[in-house]
Motif scaffolding. Structure first.
Motif, short mmCIF file in Angstrom:
data_model
loop_
_atom_site.label_atom_id
_atom_site.label_comp_id
_atom_site.label_asym_id
_atom_site.label_seq_id
_atom_site.Cartn_x
_atom_site.Cartn_y
_atom_site.Cartn_z
N ASN A 151 0.84 -1.20 0.00
CA ASN A 151 0.00 0.00 0.00
C ASN A 151 0.87 1.24 0.00
OD1 ASN A 151 -2.13 -1.73 0.23
ND2 ASN A 151 -2.41 -1.42 2.43
N GLU A 152 0.42 2.23 -0.66
CA GLU A 152 1.10 3.53 -0.63
C GLU A 152 0.74 4.22 0.67
OE1 GLU A 152 3.23 5.08 -2.75
OE2 GLU A 152 3.33 3.10 -3.67
N PRO A 153 1.71 4.90 1.31
CA PRO A 153 1.38 5.61 2.54
C PRO A 153 0.41 6.74 2.27
CG PRO A 153 3.70 5.91 1.97
CD PRO A 153 3.11 5.01 0.96
N ARG A 210 5.29 -9.47 12.10
CA ARG A 210 5.78 -9.10 10.77
C ARG A 210 4.68 -8.41 9.96
NH1 ARG A 210 6.72 -13.91 8.50
NH2 ARG A 210 8.34 -14.24 10.01
N ARG A 211 3.48 -8.97 9.99
CA ARG A 211 2.37 -8.41 9.19
C ARG A 211 2.05 -6.98 9.64
NH1 ARG A 211 -3.14 -7.69 9.35
NH2 ARG A 211 -3.35 -8.45 11.46
N VAL A 212 1.95 -6.77 10.96
CA VAL A 212 1.63 -5.43 11.48
C VAL A 212 2.80 -4.48 11.21
CG1 VAL A 212 1.13 -4.09 13.55
CG2 VAL A 212 0.01 -6.29 13.20
N GLY A 213 4.04 -4.97 11.34
CA GLY A 213 5.21 -4.13 11.07
C GLY A 213 5.24 -3.64 9.63
N GLU A 214 4.94 -4.52 8.70
CA GLU A 214 4.89 -4.11 7.29
C GLU A 214 3.79 -3.08 7.07
OE1 GLU A 214 4.44 -7.79 5.20
OE2 GLU A 214 6.54 -8.37 5.51
N HIS A 215 2.67 -3.27 7.72
CA HIS A 215 1.55 -2.33 7.58
C HIS A 215 1.92 -0.96 8.17
CE1 HIS A 215 -2.39 -0.51 7.70
NE2 HIS A 215 -2.22 -0.32 9.01
N VAL A 216 2.54 -0.95 9.36
CA VAL A 216 2.87 0.31 10.03
C VAL A 216 3.82 1.15 9.18
CG1 VAL A 216 4.10 1.27 12.03
CG2 VAL A 216 2.37 -0.47 12.37
N ASN A 217 4.72 0.48 8.44
CA ASN A 217 5.66 1.20 7.59
C ASN A 217 4.95 2.01 6.51
OD1 ASN A 217 7.91 0.33 8.96
ND2 ASN A 217 8.17 -1.47 7.67
N THR A 218 3.73 1.63 6.15
CA THR A 218 3.02 2.31 5.07
C THR A 218 1.78 3.06 5.53
OG1 THR A 218 1.69 0.35 4.60
CG2 THR A 218 3.80 0.55 3.44
N VAL A 273 0.09 5.99 7.64
CA VAL A 273 0.30 7.23 8.38
C VAL A 273 -0.57 7.25 9.63
CG1 VAL A 273 0.09 9.74 8.26
CG2 VAL A 273 1.02 8.47 6.33
N ALA A 274 -1.76 6.70 9.58
CA ALA A 274 -2.66 6.70 10.74
C ALA A 274 -2.04 5.91 11.89
CB ALA A 274 -4.02 6.13 10.35
N CYS A 275 -1.48 4.74 11.58
CA CYS A 275 -0.86 3.92 12.62
C CYS A 275 0.41 4.59 13.14
CB CYS A 275 -0.55 2.53 12.08
SG CYS A 275 -2.03 1.50 11.87
N GLN A 276 1.18 5.22 12.24
CA GLN A 276 2.38 5.94 12.66
C GLN A 276 2.01 7.09 13.59
OE1 GLN A 276 4.38 6.99 9.01
NE2 GLN A 276 4.80 4.84 8.51
N SER A 277 0.91 7.75 13.29
CA SER A 277 0.43 8.85 14.14
C SER A 277 0.02 8.34 15.52
CB SER A 277 -0.73 9.56 13.46
OG SER A 277 -1.30 10.51 14.31
N ARG A 278 -0.67 7.20 15.54
CA ARG A 278 -1.06 6.61 16.82
C ARG A 278 0.16 6.18 17.64
NH1 ARG A 278 -5.56 3.19 13.89
NH2 ARG A 278 -7.25 4.71 13.89
N LEU A 279 1.15 5.60 16.98
CA LEU A 279 2.38 5.19 17.67
C LEU A 279 3.12 6.39 18.24
CD1 LEU A 279 3.63 2.39 15.28
CD2 LEU A 279 2.85 2.10 17.63
N ALA A 280 3.12 7.49 17.49
CA ALA A 280 3.76 8.71 17.98
C ALA A 280 3.02 9.22 19.22
CB ALA A 280 3.79 9.77 16.89
N ALA A 281 1.68 9.10 19.21
CA ALA A 281 0.89 9.52 20.37
C ALA A 281 1.20 8.62 21.58
CB ALA A 281 -0.60 9.47 20.04
N PHE A 282 1.39 7.30 21.33
CA PHE A 282 1.78 6.39 22.42
C PHE A 282 3.09 6.85 23.05
CE2 PHE A 282 -0.32 2.33 20.46
CZ PHE A 282 -1.56 2.78 20.83
N ASP A 283 4.07 7.16 22.19
CA ASP A 283 5.38 7.57 22.69
C ASP A 283 5.29 8.89 23.46
OD1 ASP A 283 6.59 5.31 21.69
OD2 ASP A 283 7.15 6.27 19.78
N GLU A 284 4.45 9.81 22.96
CA GLU A 284 4.29 11.10 23.63
C GLU A 284 3.67 10.92 25.02
OE1 GLU A 284 1.79 15.22 22.94
OE2 GLU A 284 2.37 14.05 21.19
N ILE A 285 2.65 10.09 25.10
CA ILE A 285 2.00 9.83 26.40
C ILE A 285 2.98 9.15 27.35
CG2 ILE A 285 0.22 8.45 27.53
CD1 ILE A 285 -1.53 8.97 25.01
#
Length: 156
Positions: free
Chosen positions: A2-4, A35-43, A45-57
């Motif tokens: 998928n394209e990001p 592996r499946r979730v890791g490949e998805h997270v790389n593409t 942006v919504a999941c990357q944004s959520r992960l950034a929010a996790f790190d911020e919290i």
């Protein structure tokens, strides 16, 4: 692949639950899913944004002082637990007056039986002595003499 998505508020293409995303972030998933979730997270942006929010919290929480309750808090908590336990514990049924008398009579009977056994034992009626072994008689001595002494049997 998928394209990001370039739009940060775009929905996740896999609609990953936050629990799954958090487990991936903590590497708590099994290998195929990791592996499946890791490949998805790389593409995604919504999941990357959520992960950034996790790190911020997490960073904000690490900066907060630890809460230490007052000693009186523990005393109050133990008191509440004790009261709740006393209120909810199973209770023995109340005995009627005749049930109490029967129980008392059985206890008295048991005491009398034990007392009687003790008096019998202590007075000697129930003595537990082992009878003495009789000394060898002359007949046994004469039979033993027919074979000789132990020294003569060994040829000494």
């Amino acid at each position: 692949m998928n394209e990001p998505s370039l739009h940060p508020d775009a929905p996740c293409a896999l609609a990953l639950p936050l629990e799954t995303l958090s487990a991936w972030h903590d590497t708590a998933l099994r290998q195929p899913e990791l592996r499946r979730v890791g490949e998805h997270v790389n593409t995604c942006v919504a999941c990357q944004s959520r992960l950034a929010a996790f790190d911020e919290i997490a960073a904000l929480l690490r900066g907060e002082p630890l809460f230490e309750p007052r000693p009186s808090t523990w005393i109050e908590l133990r008191g509440r637990i004790f009261i709740e336990f006393a209120r909810t514990r199973p209770r023995l049924p109340k005995l009627t007056s005749w049930q109490g008398l029967v129980l008392l009579a059985l206890a008295l009977l048991l005491v009398l039986i034990v007392a009687r056994l003790l008096t019998l034992f202590l007075s000697g009626h129930a003595s537990m002595t082992v009878p003495a072994i009789p000394a060898p008689t002359r007949a046994l001595a004469s039979v033993a003499g027919d074979f000789g002494t132990p020294q003569s049997l060994l040829g000494l």
